[in-house]
Motif scaffolding. Structure first.
Motif, PDB file in Angstrom:
ATOM      1  N   ALA A  32      30.803 -27.170 -23.668  1.00 47.66           N
ATOM      2  CA  ALA A  32      29.723 -27.364 -24.591  1.00 47.66           C
ATOM      3  C   ALA A  32      28.151 -27.916 -24.019  1.00 47.66           C
ATOM      4  N   TRP A  33      27.545 -28.285 -25.217  1.00 47.75           N
ATOM      5  CA  TRP A  33      25.878 -28.152 -24.687  1.00 47.75           C
ATOM      6  C   TRP A  33      26.021 -29.509 -25.314  1.00 47.75           C
ATOM      7  N   VAL A  34      25.307 -30.484 -24.482  1.00 43.68           N
ATOM      8  CA  VAL A  34      24.549 -32.105 -24.892  1.00 43.68           C
ATOM      9  C   VAL A  34      23.262 -32.246 -24.494  1.00 43.68           C
ATOM     10  N   ARG A  35      22.670 -32.991 -24.822  1.00 47.24           N
ATOM     11  CA  ARG A  35      21.111 -33.682 -24.933  1.00 47.24           C
ATOM     12  C   ARG A  35      21.298 -35.073 -25.272  1.00 47.24           C
ATOM     13  N   ARG A  36      19.863 -35.450 -24.100  1.00 52.67           N
ATOM     14  CA  ARG A  36      19.589 -36.656 -23.948  1.00 52.67           C
ATOM     15  C   ARG A  36      18.064 -36.695 -23.704  1.00 52.67           C
ATOM     16  N   ALA A  37      17.600 -37.605 -24.931  1.00 58.49           N
ATOM     17  CA  ALA A  37      16.276 -37.840 -24.995  1.00 58.49           C
ATOM     18  C   ALA A  37      15.957 -39.226 -24.022  1.00 58.49           C
ATOM     19  N   TYR A  91      18.406 -31.012 -23.140  1.00 60.96           N
ATOM     20  CA  TYR A  91      19.741 -29.768 -23.191  1.00 60.96           C
ATOM     21  C   TYR A  91      20.962 -29.608 -21.784  1.00 60.96           C
ATOM     22  N   TYR A  92      21.866 -30.135 -21.830  1.00 59.71           N
ATOM     23  CA  TYR A  92      22.644 -29.529 -20.857  1.00 59.71           C
ATOM     24  C   TYR A  92      23.879 -29.066 -20.807  1.00 59.71           C
ATOM     25  N   CYS A  93      24.181 -27.653 -20.109  1.00 54.86           N
ATOM     26  CA  CYS A  93      25.469 -27.672 -19.985  1.00 54.86           C
ATOM     27  C   CYS A  93      26.693 -27.895 -19.641  1.00 54.86           C
ATOM     28  N   ALA A  94      27.983 -27.795 -20.450  1.00 51.98           N
ATOM     29  CA  ALA A  94      29.054 -29.270 -19.386  1.00 51.98           C
ATOM     30  C   ALA A  94      30.236 -28.094 -20.056  1.00 51.98           C
ATOM     31  N   ALA A  95      31.498 -27.702 -18.648  1.00 49.16           N
ATOM     32  CA  ALA A  95      32.561 -27.265 -18.629  1.00 49.16           C
ATOM     33  C   ALA A  95      33.535 -27.920 -18.662  1.00 49.16           C
ATOM     34  N   SER A  96      34.746 -27.600 -18.853  1.00 49.45           N
ATOM     35  CA  SER A  96      36.328 -28.356 -19.379  1.00 49.45           C
ATOM     36  C   SER A  96      36.866 -27.274 -18.845  1.00 49.45           C
ATOM     37  N   THR A  97      37.865 -27.717 -18.350  1.00 52.84           N
ATOM     38  CA  THR A  97      39.536 -26.766 -17.633  1.00 52.84           C
ATOM     39  C   THR A  97      39.966 -26.405 -18.780  1.00 52.84           C
ATOM     40  N   TYR A  98      39.585 -27.196 -20.643  1.00 54.77           N
ATOM     41  CA  TYR A  98      40.349 -26.798 -21.573  1.00 54.77           C
ATOM     42  C   TYR A  98      40.029 -27.678 -22.776  1.00 54.77           C
ATOM     43  N   TYR A  99      40.073 -26.936 -23.581  1.00 58.49           N
ATOM     44  CA  TYR A  99      39.583 -26.850 -25.510  1.00 58.49           C
ATOM     45  C   TYR A  99      40.104 -27.983 -25.644  1.00 58.49           C
ATOM     46  N   SER A 100      38.634 -29.261 -26.276  1.00 58.23           N
ATOM     47  CA  SER A 100      39.536 -29.925 -26.586  1.00 58.23           C
ATOM     48  C   SER A 100      39.246 -30.429 -28.632  1.00 58.23           C
ATOM     49  N   GLY A 101      37.863 -29.770 -28.890  1.00 60.87           N
ATOM     50  CA  GLY A 101      37.224 -30.015 -29.633  1.00 60.87           C
ATOM     51  C   GLY A 101      36.051 -30.740 -30.369  1.00 60.87           C
ATOM     52  N   ARG A 102      35.958 -31.608 -29.216  1.00 61.99           N
ATOM     53  CA  ARG A 102      35.618 -32.880 -29.039  1.00 61.99           C
ATOM     54  C   ARG A 102      33.817 -32.880 -28.546  1.00 61.99           C
ATOM     55  N   LEU A 103      33.184 -33.332 -28.538  1.00 64.95           N
ATOM     56  CA  LEU A 103      31.851 -33.763 -27.599  1.00 64.95           C
ATOM     57  C   LEU A 103      32.133 -34.480 -26.575  1.00 64.95           C
ATOM     58  N   GLU A 105      31.212 -36.571 -23.501  1.00 65.70           N
ATOM     59  CA  GLU A 105      30.265 -36.277 -21.726  1.00 65.70           C
ATOM     60  C   GLU A 105      31.636 -36.431 -21.200  1.00 65.70           C
ATOM     61  N   ARG A 106      32.704 -37.894 -21.727  1.00 66.32           N
ATOM     62  CA  ARG A 106      33.738 -37.997 -20.434  1.00 66.32           C
ATOM     63  C   ARG A 106      34.813 -36.532 -20.256  1.00 66.32           C
ATOM     64  N   ARG A 107      34.404 -36.081 -21.381  1.00 59.73           N
ATOM     65  CA  ARG A 107      35.634 -34.604 -21.268  1.00 59.73           C
ATOM     66  C   ARG A 107      35.033 -33.569 -20.022  1.00 59.73           C
ATOM     67  N   TYR A 108      34.062 -33.291 -19.812  1.00 60.71           N
ATOM     68  CA  TYR A 108      33.519 -32.451 -18.967  1.00 60.71           C
ATOM     69  C   TYR A 108      33.286 -33.231 -17.658  1.00 60.71           C
ATOM     70  N   ILE A 109      33.412 -31.934 -16.653  1.00 57.62           N
ATOM     71  CA  ILE A 109      33.497 -32.368 -15.246  1.00 57.62           C
ATOM     72  C   ILE A 109      32.776 -31.715 -14.143  1.00 57.62           C
ATOM     73  N   TYR A 110      32.213 -30.374 -15.344  1.00 60.98           N
ATOM     74  CA  TYR A 110      31.277 -29.035 -14.367  1.00 60.98           C
ATOM     75  C   TYR A 110      30.087 -29.508 -15.730  1.00 60.98           C
ATOM     76  N   TRP A 111      28.759 -29.693 -14.878  1.00 62.18           N
ATOM     77  CA  TRP A 111      27.467 -29.971 -15.948  1.00 62.18           C
ATOM     78  C   TRP A 111      26.169 -29.156 -14.484  1.00 62.18           C
ATOM     79  N   GLY A 112      24.821 -29.187 -15.839  1.00 65.27           N
ATOM     80  CA  GLY A 112      24.582 -28.089 -15.134  1.00 65.27           C
ATOM     81  C   GLY A 112      23.260 -28.941 -15.051  1.00 65.27           C
ATOM     82  N   GLN A 113      22.057 -28.059 -14.305  1.00 66.42           N
ATOM     83  CA  GLN A 113      20.878 -29.149 -14.084  1.00 66.42           C
ATOM     84  C   GLN A 113      20.348 -29.360 -15.797  1.00 66.42           C
TER      85      GLN A 113
END
Length: 121
Positions: A32-37, A91-103, A105-113
């Motif tokens: 997933a891509w997640v952003r924060r301002a 903009y952060y990249c995040a990964a999960s061990t399963y695909y949920s089709g949901r955005l 952030e709690r669903r993603y356990i690995y995060w980039g910088q």
């Protein structure tokens, strides 16, 4: 462990385009891509299943952003077009061990910088 490295951020004029990349150290089922301002909560932008290519977009970017994957390179891209002037965001990249089709952030356990994107007004 899974490492994620984002790249491609920068300064772009309103209406312009930018492509972000997320390189993973190994295959990730969902990215997933997640952003924060500044001063705001993280906002899920888009996600993709590495297995079948299913995608999901936030309403705010539908029609303007496209997420894609290159499994041979373990890389996910976010093509952003018609960018709107807004506060700078990371903009952060995040990964999960399963695909949920949901955005959420709690669903993603690995995060980039993160990689910063600025669209000046």
């Amino acid at each position: 462990q899974l490492q994620l490295v984002e790249s491609g951020g920068g300064l772009v004029q309103p209406g312009g385009s930018l492509r972000l990349s997320c390189a993973a150290s190994r295959f990730a089922v969902a990215i997933a891509w997640v952003r924060r301002a500044p001063g705001k909560e993280r906002e899920g932008v888009s996600c993709i299943s590495s297995s079948d290519g299913s995608t999901k977009y936030a309403d705010s970017v539908t029609g303007r952003f496209t997420i894609s994957r290159d499994n041979a390179k373990n890389t996910v891209y976010l093509q952003m077009s018609c960018l709107k002037p807004d506060a700078p965001a990371v903009y952060y990249c995040a990964a999960s061990t399963y695909y949920s089709g949901r955005l959420e952030e709690r669903r993603y356990i690995y995060w980039g910088q993160g990689t910063p994107v600025t669209v000046p007004s």
